[in-house]
Design a protein around this motif. Structure first.
Motif, PDB file in Angstrom:
ATOM      1  N   ASP A  89       1.193  -1.301   0.117  1.00  0.00           N
ATOM      2  CA  ASP A  89       0.081  -0.031  -0.034  1.00  0.00           C
ATOM      3  C   ASP A  89       1.046   0.908   0.007  1.00  0.00           C
ATOM      4  OD1 ASP A  89      -1.827   1.985   0.732  1.00  0.00           O
ATOM      5  OD2 ASP A  89      -3.139   0.420   1.667  1.00  0.00           O
ATOM      6  N   PRO A  90       1.129   2.075  -1.208  1.00  0.00           N
ATOM      7  CA  PRO A  90       1.005   3.263  -1.171  1.00  0.00           C
ATOM      8  C   PRO A  90       1.513   3.942   0.008  1.00  0.00           C
ATOM      9  CG  PRO A  90       0.830   2.806  -3.168  1.00  0.00           C
ATOM     10  CD  PRO A  90      -0.056   2.107  -2.395  1.00  0.00           C
ATOM     11  N   LEU A  91       0.487   4.218   0.532  1.00  0.00           N
ATOM     12  CA  LEU A  91       0.214   5.375   1.775  1.00  0.00           C
ATOM     13  C   LEU A  91       0.814   4.813   3.260  1.00  0.00           C
ATOM     14  CD1 LEU A  91      -1.898   6.506  -0.858  1.00  0.00           C
ATOM     15  CD2 LEU A  91      -3.190   7.177   1.375  1.00  0.00           C
ATOM     16  N   HIS A  92       1.348   2.988   2.617  1.00  0.00           N
ATOM     17  CA  HIS A  92       1.725   3.016   4.418  1.00  0.00           C
ATOM     18  C   HIS A  92       3.115   3.553   4.313  1.00  0.00           C
ATOM     19  CE1 HIS A  92      -1.004  -0.925   4.348  1.00  0.00           C
ATOM     20  NE2 HIS A  92      -1.166   0.267   4.665  1.00  0.00           N
ATOM     21  N   ASN A  93       3.554   4.038   3.465  1.00  0.00           N
ATOM     22  CA  ASN A  93       4.670   4.598   3.463  1.00  0.00           C
ATOM     23  C   ASN A  93       4.553   6.376   4.138  1.00  0.00           C
ATOM     24  OD1 ASN A  93       7.525   6.305   2.692  1.00  0.00           O
ATOM     25  ND2 ASN A  93       7.864   4.889   0.852  1.00  0.00           N
ATOM     26  N   PRO A  94       4.852   6.250   5.309  1.00  0.00           N
ATOM     27  CA  PRO A  94       5.573   7.737   6.141  1.00  0.00           C
ATOM     28  C   PRO A  94       5.600   8.832   4.383  1.00  0.00           C
ATOM     29  CG  PRO A  94       6.669   6.205   7.396  1.00  0.00           C
ATOM     30  CD  PRO A  94       6.033   5.415   6.054  1.00  0.00           C
ATOM     31  N   GLN A  95       6.715   8.647   3.880  1.00  0.00           N
ATOM     32  CA  GLN A  95       7.376   9.648   3.346  1.00  0.00           C
ATOM     33  C   GLN A  95       6.825   9.708   1.987  1.00  0.00           C
ATOM     34  OE1 GLN A  95      11.541   8.337   4.063  1.00  0.00           O
ATOM     35  NE2 GLN A  95      11.910  10.592   4.656  1.00  0.00           N
ATOM     36  N   LEU A  96       5.501   9.154   1.773  1.00  0.00           N
ATOM     37  CA  LEU A  96       4.645   9.535  -0.087  1.00  0.00           C
ATOM     38  C   LEU A  96       4.800  10.547  -0.352  1.00  0.00           C
ATOM     39  CD1 LEU A  96       3.830   7.399  -1.520  1.00  0.00           C
ATOM     40  CD2 LEU A  96       0.900   8.371  -0.657  1.00  0.00           C
ATOM     41  N   ALA A  97       4.481  11.937   0.652  1.00  0.00           N
ATOM     42  CA  ALA A  97       3.953  13.240   0.719  1.00  0.00           C
ATOM     43  C   ALA A  97       5.617  13.698   0.071  1.00  0.00           C
ATOM     44  CB  ALA A  97       4.052  13.994   1.492  1.00  0.00           C
ATOM     45  N   GLU A  98       6.868  13.104   0.674  1.00  0.00           N
ATOM     46  CA  GLU A  98       8.235  13.676  -0.472  1.00  0.00           C
ATOM     47  C   GLU A  98       8.494  12.977  -1.099  1.00  0.00           C
ATOM     48  OE1 GLU A  98       6.760  12.437   3.141  1.00  0.00           O
ATOM     49  OE2 GLU A  98       8.479  14.510   4.530  1.00  0.00           O
ATOM     50  N   LEU A  99       8.246  11.651  -1.722  1.00  0.00           N
ATOM     51  CA  LEU A  99       8.633  11.369  -2.528  1.00  0.00           C
ATOM     52  C   LEU A  99       7.493  11.657  -4.218  1.00  0.00           C
ATOM     53  CD1 LEU A  99       8.055   7.388  -1.465  1.00  0.00           C
ATOM     54  CD2 LEU A  99       9.827   8.188  -2.333  1.00  0.00           C
ATOM     55  N   THR A 100       6.746  12.005  -3.389  1.00  0.00           N
ATOM     56  CA  THR A 100       5.635  11.987  -4.030  1.00  0.00           C
ATOM     57  C   THR A 100       5.761  14.147  -5.060  1.00  0.00           C
ATOM     58  OG1 THR A 100       3.430  11.786  -3.821  1.00  0.00           O
ATOM     59  CG2 THR A 100       3.327  14.163  -5.254  1.00  0.00           C
ATOM     60  N   ALA A 101       6.949  15.008  -4.138  1.00  0.00           N
ATOM     61  CA  ALA A 101       7.956  16.027  -3.896  1.00  0.00           C
ATOM     62  C   ALA A 101       8.869  16.190  -5.063  1.00  0.00           C
ATOM     63  CB  ALA A 101       7.802  16.437  -2.588  1.00  0.00           C
ATOM     64  N   VAL A 102       9.192  14.737  -4.871  1.00  0.00           N
ATOM     65  CA  VAL A 102      10.445  14.389  -5.949  1.00  0.00           C
ATOM     66  C   VAL A 102       9.920  13.756  -7.155  1.00  0.00           C
ATOM     67  CG1 VAL A 102      12.206  12.406  -6.280  1.00  0.00           C
ATOM     68  CG2 VAL A 102      11.947  13.343  -3.997  1.00  0.00           C
ATOM     69  N   VAL A 103       8.665  13.342  -6.820  1.00  0.00           N
ATOM     70  CA  VAL A 103       7.982  13.139  -8.284  1.00  0.00           C
ATOM     71  C   VAL A 103       7.941  14.549  -9.593  1.00  0.00           C
ATOM     72  CG1 VAL A 103       6.581  12.194  -9.773  1.00  0.00           C
ATOM     73  CG2 VAL A 103       7.901  11.024  -8.390  1.00  0.00           C
ATOM     74  N   ARG A 104       7.824  15.546  -8.656  1.00  0.00           N
ATOM     75  CA  ARG A 104       7.408  17.053  -9.176  1.00  0.00           C
ATOM     76  C   ARG A 104       8.047  17.909  -9.496  1.00  0.00           C
ATOM     77  NH1 ARG A 104       2.484  17.023 -10.833  1.00  0.00           N
ATOM     78  NH2 ARG A 104       0.447  15.904  -8.962  1.00  0.00           N
ATOM     79  N   LYS A 105       9.089  17.561  -8.936  1.00  0.00           N
ATOM     80  CA  LYS A 105      10.609  17.727  -8.999  1.00  0.00           C
ATOM     81  C   LYS A 105      11.275  17.937 -10.456  1.00  0.00           C
ATOM     82  CE  LYS A 105      15.044  19.405  -7.225  1.00  0.00           C
ATOM     83  NZ  LYS A 105      16.081  19.266  -6.569  1.00  0.00           N
ATOM     84  N   ALA A 106      11.127  16.281 -10.683  1.00  0.00           N
ATOM     85  CA  ALA A 106      11.939  16.001 -11.690  1.00  0.00           C
ATOM     86  C   ALA A 106      10.553  16.011 -13.018  1.00  0.00           C
ATOM     87  CB  ALA A 106      12.112  14.505 -11.679  1.00  0.00           C
ATOM     88  N   PHE A 107       8.971  15.998 -12.979  1.00  0.00           N
ATOM     89  CA  PHE A 107       8.443  15.785 -13.522  1.00  0.00           C
ATOM     90  C   PHE A 107       6.770  16.745 -12.974  1.00  0.00           C
ATOM     91  CE2 PHE A 107       9.574  11.416 -14.535  1.00  0.00           C
ATOM     92  CZ  PHE A 107      10.683  11.692 -15.461  1.00  0.00           C
ATOM     93  N   PRO A 108       7.401  18.132 -13.509  1.00  0.00           N
ATOM     94  CA  PRO A 108       6.549  19.103 -12.481  1.00  0.00           C
ATOM     95  C   PRO A 108       4.736  19.507 -13.278  1.00  0.00           C
ATOM     96  CG  PRO A 108       8.032  20.160 -13.800  1.00  0.00           C
ATOM     97  CD  PRO A 108       8.234  18.903 -13.989  1.00  0.00           C
ATOM     98  N   THR A 109       4.793  18.309 -14.296  1.00  0.00           N
ATOM     99  CA  THR A 109       3.078  18.495 -15.130  1.00  0.00           C
ATOM    100  C   THR A 109       2.868  16.936 -14.470  1.00  0.00           C
ATOM    101  OG1 THR A 109       3.555  18.213 -16.932  1.00  0.00           O
ATOM    102  CG2 THR A 109       3.412  20.131 -16.266  1.00  0.00           C
ATOM    103  N   ALA A 110       3.078  16.662 -14.240  1.00  0.00           N
ATOM    104  CA  ALA A 110       2.635  15.082 -14.114  1.00  0.00           C
ATOM    105  C   ALA A 110       1.625  14.597 -13.461  1.00  0.00           C
ATOM    106  CB  ALA A 110       4.203  13.957 -13.078  1.00  0.00           C
ATOM    107  N   ARG A 111       0.811  13.774 -13.907  1.00  0.00           N
ATOM    108  CA  ARG A 111      -0.322  13.438 -13.447  1.00  0.00           C
ATOM    109  C   ARG A 111      -0.211  11.746 -12.127  1.00  0.00           C
ATOM    110  NH1 ARG A 111      -2.495  17.577 -13.554  1.00  0.00           N
ATOM    111  NH2 ARG A 111      -4.232  16.643 -13.042  1.00  0.00           N
TER     112      ARG A 111
END
Length: 266
Positions: A89-111
């Motif tokens: 389950d992705p949401l079990h990762n306590p750093q999921l929001a930090e992972l999302t921020a990393v994705v946004r930095k690499a691909f700002p318009t990603a869905r």
């Protein structure tokens, strides 16, 4: 030779606009027919700094192409599509929001799309924190999964709808705060789907959602208005455990240990 963590050189991967990420490995629910299976081993979590390294390598290799389509009838507009799922389950990762921020930095318009099993979090505040940056949240709902939840948490059938309603209230509040779309994945036999669709509709209405029977992958990027107060119910979006029809069959996958592959893990 491939770099550490790669099954082969990145230049050998076919270009794609789909990226699958496995934030968590392992799950305590132990649903029947799940590829993860029952395990008492501690869950393993992807680290943001490792994901950042892998995304930089993927970008430098030029294998994520926003204009690459699977076939001529792919209805999705150009863009990078990211899905959190696979063997935990992705949401079990306590750093999921930090992972999302990393994705946004690499691909700002990603869905960015994730799923949640309605487990592993104890408060609405935890859910709000971990869903920051998502475009869609899919709720995993089917008979084997619910049976696993009942065993794990000791929730009897009579109280189970109340359990689901409470978590849907958390989801509604998180969706309003973080502005993501909410979808249910109701896999299983037709009879099971009908029963769970009815039950989820009741729970959704109690939680203040407006239930809607429909689904188009990443439709918030197809010109549809995103409505956090709407719960979209779909009965057939899973083509395999943890894997969506909307994800390219040749997507680039980053596993929890940051191994990069294009083969779905067995």
């Amino acid at each position: 030779m491939p770099a550490k963590g790669l099954i082969r050189n990145l230049t050998e991967f076919a270009p794609t606009r789909d990226l699958g990420i496995e934030p968590t490995f392992g799950c305590p629910v132990a649903c029947k027919r799940c590829i993860i299976g029952a395990t008492d081993a501690p869950r393993k979590f992807m680290l943001p700094e490792m994901l950042a390294e892998r995304l930089n390598a993927i970008k430098n290799a030029g294998i994520i192409n926003p204009n690459r389509t699977r076939h001529v009838i792919d209805p999705r507009p150009p863009g990078v599509y990211v899905h959190y799922s696979m063997r935990g389950d992705p949401l079990h990762n306590p750093q999921l929001a930090e992972l999302t921020a990393v994705v946004r930095k690499a691909f700002p318009t990603a869905r960015i799309q994730s799923f949640w099993t309605l487990t592993g979090l104890n408060t609405q505040q935890e859910l709000e924190k971990r869903t920051v940056g998502l475009d869609e949240l899919i709720l995993s709902i089917d008979a084997p999964h619910f049976a696993g939840i009942r065993r794990l948490y000791g929730v009897n059938k009579a109280d189970f709808e109340a359990y689901i309603t409470e978590r849907l209230r958390w989801v509604k509040a998180a969706a309003a705060k973080n502005e993501f779309r909410v979808i249910t994945s109701t896999a299983g036999r037709k009879k099971e789907q009908a029963i769970f669709t009815a039950g989820i509709t009741r729970a959704a209405e109690k939680a203040g959602f407006k239930a809607k029977l429909d689904y188009k992958p990443f439709s918030n990027n197809n010109g549809a208005k995103r409505n956090p107060a709407e719960l979209v119910i779909d009965t057939a979006i899973l083509s395999a455990p943890g894997r969506l029809k909307g994800l390219d069959a040749k997507a680039i996958l980053i596993l929890h240990d940051c191994t990069i592959t294009d083969r779905y893990p067995e």
